[in-house]
Design a protein around this motif. Structure first.
Motif, PDB file in Angstrom:
ATOM      1  N   LYS A 162       0.890  -1.367   0.013  1.00 13.72           N
ATOM      2  CA  LYS A 162       0.271   0.098  -0.285  1.00 13.72           C
ATOM      3  C   LYS A 162       0.767   1.220  -0.479  1.00 13.72           C
ATOM      4  CE  LYS A 162      -3.899  -1.900   2.092  1.00 13.72           C
ATOM      5  NZ  LYS A 162      -4.513  -1.968   3.347  1.00 13.72           N
ATOM      6  N   ASN A 163       1.963   1.007   0.391  1.00  9.95           N
ATOM      7  CA  ASN A 163       3.007   2.032   1.027  1.00  9.95           C
ATOM      8  C   ASN A 163       3.803   2.637  -0.656  1.00  9.95           C
ATOM      9  OD1 ASN A 163       5.799   3.219   1.719  1.00  9.95           O
ATOM     10  ND2 ASN A 163       4.892   4.417   2.413  1.00  9.95           N
ATOM     11  N   VAL A 164       4.083   1.425  -1.402  1.00 10.23           N
ATOM     12  CA  VAL A 164       4.442   2.112  -2.500  1.00 10.23           C
ATOM     13  C   VAL A 164       3.237   1.721  -3.726  1.00 10.23           C
ATOM     14  CG1 VAL A 164       6.162   0.826  -4.716  1.00 10.23           C
ATOM     15  CG2 VAL A 164       6.471   0.300  -2.261  1.00 10.23           C
ATOM     16  N   GLU A 165       2.234   1.415  -3.356  1.00 14.81           N
ATOM     17  CA  GLU A 165       1.219   1.641  -4.322  1.00 14.81           C
ATOM     18  C   GLU A 165       0.775   3.046  -4.126  1.00 14.81           C
ATOM     19  OE1 GLU A 165      -0.210  -0.835  -7.177  1.00 14.81           O
ATOM     20  OE2 GLU A 165       2.008  -1.191  -7.131  1.00 14.81           O
ATOM     21  N   SER A 166       0.559   3.685  -2.985  1.00  7.85           N
ATOM     22  CA  SER A 166      -0.052   5.209  -2.874  1.00  7.85           C
ATOM     23  C   SER A 166       1.886   6.155  -2.998  1.00  7.85           C
ATOM     24  CB  SER A 166      -0.641   4.786  -1.467  1.00  7.85           C
ATOM     25  OG  SER A 166       0.965   4.960  -0.484  1.00  7.85           O
ATOM     26  N   LYS A 167       2.392   5.700  -3.748  1.00  4.70           N
ATOM     27  CA  LYS A 167       3.774   6.558  -3.620  1.00  4.70           C
ATOM     28  C   LYS A 167       4.333   6.919  -2.676  1.00  4.70           C
ATOM     29  CE  LYS A 167       3.368   6.600  -8.720  1.00  4.70           C
ATOM     30  NZ  LYS A 167       2.842   7.976  -9.742  1.00  4.70           N
ATOM     31  N   GLY A 168       3.550   6.451  -1.131  1.00  9.16           N
ATOM     32  CA  GLY A 168       4.187   7.166   0.092  1.00  9.16           C
ATOM     33  C   GLY A 168       2.916   7.470   0.630  1.00  9.16           C
ATOM     34  N   SER A 169       1.686   8.287   0.309  1.00  6.38           N
ATOM     35  CA  SER A 169       1.065   8.475   0.900  1.00  6.38           C
ATOM     36  C   SER A 169       0.302   7.174   1.929  1.00  6.38           C
ATOM     37  CB  SER A 169      -0.463   8.591  -0.242  1.00  6.38           C
ATOM     38  OG  SER A 169      -0.027   9.900  -0.991  1.00  6.38           O
ATOM     39  N   ALA A 170       0.328   6.267   2.158  1.00  5.07           N
ATOM     40  CA  ALA A 170       0.132   5.822   3.030  1.00  5.07           C
ATOM     41  C   ALA A 170       1.651   5.177   3.556  1.00  5.07           C
ATOM     42  CB  ALA A 170      -0.465   4.257   2.441  1.00  5.07           C
ATOM     43  N   SER A 171       1.333   5.113   5.317  1.00  2.13           N
ATOM     44  CA  SER A 171       2.139   5.463   6.462  1.00  2.13           C
ATOM     45  C   SER A 171       3.499   3.346   6.255  1.00  2.13           C
ATOM     46  CB  SER A 171       2.577   5.582   7.269  1.00  2.13           C
ATOM     47  OG  SER A 171       1.087   4.549   7.858  1.00  2.13           O
ATOM     48  N   LEU A 172       4.473   3.561   6.132  1.00  2.00           N
ATOM     49  CA  LEU A 172       4.347   2.330   6.014  1.00  2.00           C
ATOM     50  C   LEU A 172       4.018   1.714   7.495  1.00  2.00           C
ATOM     51  CD1 LEU A 172       8.688   3.014   5.809  1.00  2.00           C
ATOM     52  CD2 LEU A 172       6.914   0.948   4.277  1.00  2.00           C
ATOM     53  N   PRO A 173       3.895   0.495   7.816  1.00  2.00           N
ATOM     54  CA  PRO A 173       3.139  -0.410   8.226  1.00  2.00           C
ATOM     55  C   PRO A 173       4.268   0.271   9.863  1.00  2.00           C
ATOM     56  CG  PRO A 173       4.225  -1.862   6.589  1.00  2.00           C
ATOM     57  CD  PRO A 173       4.602  -0.698   5.884  1.00  2.00           C
ATOM     58  N   LEU A 174       3.339   0.342  10.911  1.00  2.00           N
ATOM     59  CA  LEU A 174       4.038   0.507  12.322  1.00  2.00           C
ATOM     60  C   LEU A 174       4.744   1.290  12.124  1.00  2.00           C
ATOM     61  CD1 LEU A 174       4.710  -3.317  12.962  1.00  2.00           C
ATOM     62  CD2 LEU A 174       2.440  -2.554  13.721  1.00  2.00           C
ATOM     63  N   VAL A 175       4.964   2.487  11.191  1.00  2.00           N
ATOM     64  CA  VAL A 175       5.574   4.113  11.474  1.00  2.00           C
ATOM     65  C   VAL A 175       4.602   4.708  10.919  1.00  2.00           C
ATOM     66  CG1 VAL A 175       7.576   4.833  10.955  1.00  2.00           C
ATOM     67  CG2 VAL A 175       7.269   2.074  11.038  1.00  2.00           C
ATOM     68  N   ASP A 176       4.632   5.604  12.124  1.00  2.00           N
ATOM     69  CA  ASP A 176       3.675   6.959  11.879  1.00  2.00           C
ATOM     70  C   ASP A 176       4.531   7.516  11.998  1.00  2.00           C
ATOM     71  OD1 ASP A 176       1.471   5.141  12.891  1.00  2.00           O
ATOM     72  OD2 ASP A 176       2.143   5.336  14.693  1.00  2.00           O
ATOM     73  N   ASP A 177       6.092   8.382  11.848  1.00  2.20           N
ATOM     74  CA  ASP A 177       6.759   8.517  11.765  1.00  2.20           C
ATOM     75  C   ASP A 177       8.401   8.095  11.300  1.00  2.20           C
ATOM     76  OD1 ASP A 177       8.013  11.358  12.553  1.00  2.20           O
ATOM     77  OD2 ASP A 177       8.666  11.483  14.370  1.00  2.20           O
ATOM     78  N   LEU A 178       8.791   9.250  10.078  1.00  2.86           N
ATOM     79  CA  LEU A 178      10.147   8.188  10.028  1.00  2.86           C
ATOM     80  C   LEU A 178      10.967   8.507  10.103  1.00  2.86           C
ATOM     81  CD1 LEU A 178       9.440   8.674   6.028  1.00  2.86           C
ATOM     82  CD2 LEU A 178       9.184   6.506   7.243  1.00  2.86           C
ATOM     83  N   GLU A 179      10.648   9.989  11.180  1.00  2.00           N
ATOM     84  CA  GLU A 179      11.982  10.320  12.426  1.00  2.00           C
ATOM     85  C   GLU A 179      12.226   9.434  13.250  1.00  2.00           C
ATOM     86  OE1 GLU A 179      13.665  13.047  11.437  1.00  2.00           O
ATOM     87  OE2 GLU A 179      12.279  13.335   9.442  1.00  2.00           O
ATOM     88  N   ASN A 180      11.547   8.548  13.753  1.00  2.00           N
ATOM     89  CA  ASN A 180      11.486   8.031  15.090  1.00  2.00           C
ATOM     90  C   ASN A 180      12.467   6.632  13.889  1.00  2.00           C
ATOM     91  OD1 ASN A 180      12.061   6.572  17.414  1.00  2.00           O
ATOM     92  ND2 ASN A 180       9.902   6.350  17.705  1.00  2.00           N
ATOM     93  N   ALA A 181      14.220   6.173  14.747  1.00  2.48           N
ATOM     94  CA  ALA A 181      14.627   5.745  14.528  1.00  2.48           C
ATOM     95  C   ALA A 181      14.588   4.262  14.664  1.00  2.48           C
ATOM     96  CB  ALA A 181      16.006   6.146  14.655  1.00  2.48           C
TER      97      ALA A 181
END
Length: 517
Positions: free
Chosen positions: A455-474
């Motif tokens: 879903k993340n790839v198909e939406s070109k990043g509009s849908a967040s990665l599973p379990l990850v709400d904030d990419l800044e969180n390492a």
């Protein structure tokens, strides 16, 4: 419940007082141990290497990263006294498991609740299971490719192609086909020389009727003749053959670019194929992918070196190889040996592997199985090294997702993190407990992550990665809960954005060999 402070200048370990601590007496002066009402708090300076001082009797520990900011850590003596609806797991949280009770250590000031995910579909519970169909596709004379498919009615969904590991076949992905086939069009194939994709005829003929091997005396084994049949000229069960097999399967059967999912050997082939034919790949998911395959040099890469090896997996087998195979085959094809290997690679021994075991045993009974194994083991390496495949995938911007079972005794998370270093944008998920085959041990988790990543790839990043709400969180660590056969199971999944590693000496030696590949 005791509250312990954790500061950036220190490393802390918390242990149940009943479990005892060993191996710390010699460091007592430099690293004080503070006793506090039924727990130990071991304070280590920021320059310490906690792995050296974590030998705790009857305890398993995880380091609390001293690079975090100051926070509060809760230690709970008895899990049964904890209200699990309130308790939350946090980044790099750890569990110290004792004989009589557990201590749950939860780090980070930000509370992260447990995540409930769907269980596998089960017709007994009224859930729809995507039916699986089995087919044979004729690719070359006497080389039919067996594959299974589901979800053909999902005409507008992305296609998924699952590639198996060494020694198994499409049957190893039935839990994915039955579940993901409800949303996608899914295929799983058997590599030539494995599963049900074995030759239809003996690739050799016998000109000397008196030339017999021990295996010939026991049953009808193929590949032990003296001459190669015309259709089997230059036949070698190698990664180059499998790469070509995947290409033609996609072009002639699926007929559009696919998402590849590969476990172990299948992961290597998936990356190799993506690097060779990026126009046919929408993305790649690696499940404990092996970072190398093959022992002999590839003639295209090392023509001079390859001349030193007169035989490289072709038919017929040389006499010396036959004698060695007679010894090896007896051991490998023994059902007890197969059962022992499955027990080794599956971290959760409660996983039902009866069908997997039965399918592997049936494969060993095929007359071409022994010679095919010899061809696979002695086939040359790929035309591209693993590092070259990673470089090409990065240059072509091919989406890659990494999922690794933490308790894998063969291809541990260290290898997955090396892939992430080469592909910094690839999401990395570490699953525990899970071994070499996380898709079969915890299919609920793997299927959930695959769905979310697509879903993340198909939406070109509009849908967040599973379990990850904030990419800044390492680093994000969460407990995924699901139901299986009427009981609740829980699996920890850690998303890692960085690749900071601490290797043991054996791991460093493996890593150095990987860097040279």
């Amino acid at each position: 419940m005791e509250v312990v402070s954790c500061h950036p200048s220190q490393c802390h370990y918390i242990a149940n007082l009943k479990g005892g601590i060993s191996g710390l007496n010699s460091h007592r002066q430099a690293y004080p141990i503070i006793r506090e009402k039924g727990i130990f708090r071991v304070v280590l300076k920021s320059t310490c290497k906690p792995s050296k001082y974590s030998r705790m009797h009857n305890l398993k520990s995880k380091r609390i990263d001293h690079s975090w900011p100051s926070r509060t850590v809760y230690s709970i003596n008895r899990r049964k006294h904890v209200n699990t609806s309130v308790l939350s797991e946090t980044s790099s949280s750890g569990v110290l498991a004792g004989e009589e009770g557990d201590i749950i250590v939860a780090g980070s000031g930000q509370s992260i609740p447990k995540v409930l995910i769907p269980s596998l579909p089960d017709t007994a519970n009224g859930n729809k299971v995507s039916p699986i169909s089995s087919f044979f596709w004729e690719w070359k004379p006497n080389l039919n490719v067996h594959y299974e498919t589901s979800g053909s009615e999902n005409v507008n969904s992305p296609p998924l192609l699952f590639l198996p590991g060494f020694g198994v076949g499409s049957f190893h992905y039935e839990k994915q086909l039955k579940d993901l086939g409800r949303d996608y069009r899914a295929w799983a194939l058997d590599f030539l020389g494995q599963g049900k994709s074995l030759p239809l005829q003996d690739p050799t003929s016998r000109s000397d009727a008196g030339s017999k091997s021990v295996l010939d005396g026991e049953s009808n084994f193929w590949g032990f003749g003296n001459e190669t049949d015309t259709w089997a000229t230059d036949l070698v069960f190698s990664v180059d053959l499998w790469r070509d097999q995947v290409r033609y399967f996609i072009e002639e059967v699926i007929k559009e670019p696919v998402y590849l999912v590969g476990n172990s050997l299948g992961g290597f082939v998936a990356l190799y194929f993506a690097a060779s034919h990026p126009e046919l790949v929408k993305g790649v998911t690696l499940l404990n992918a092996t970072p190398f395959w093959g022992f002999l040099p590839n003639p295209a890469r090392s023509p001079r070196f390859s001349r030193l090896f007169p035989w490289a997996g072709t038919f017929p087998l040389p006499s010396k190889v036959r004698k060695l195979l007679e010894i090896v085959w007896r051991k490998i094809s023994d059902p007890k040996s197969i059962a022992d290997i499955l027990k080794q690679v599956y971290a959760d021994h409660s996983t039902d592997v009866d069908d997997v075991f039965t399918n592997i045993v049936q494969t060993t009974q095929h007359p071409a199985a022994a010679a095919s194994l010899a061809s696979i083991l002695c086939a040359p390496q790929a035309q591209l090294s693993f590092r070259e495949t990673l470089s090409r995938c990065r240059a072509e911007n091919i989406p890659v997702c990494l999922m690794y079972g933490k308790e894998d005794p063969w291809v541990g998370p260290m290898w997955g993190l090396q892939v992430k270093r080469a592909l910094p944008d690839a999401p990395y998920y570490e699953i525990s407990p899970a071994g070499h085959c996380p898709h079969d041990e915890v299919p609920e988790v793997v299927n959930y992550l695959i769905r979310g990543w697509i879903k993340n790839v198909e939406s070109k990043g509009s849908a967040s990665l599973p379990l990850v709400d904030d990419l800044e969180n390492a680093n994000v660590s969460k407990k995924l809960e699901f139901s299986r056969k009427g009981s609740k199971k829980s699996v920890q999944v850690q998303y890692r954005a960085n690749t900071n590693l601490t290797f043991s000496w054996p791991e460093w030696l493996k890593f150095l060999r990987f860097k040279q590949a």
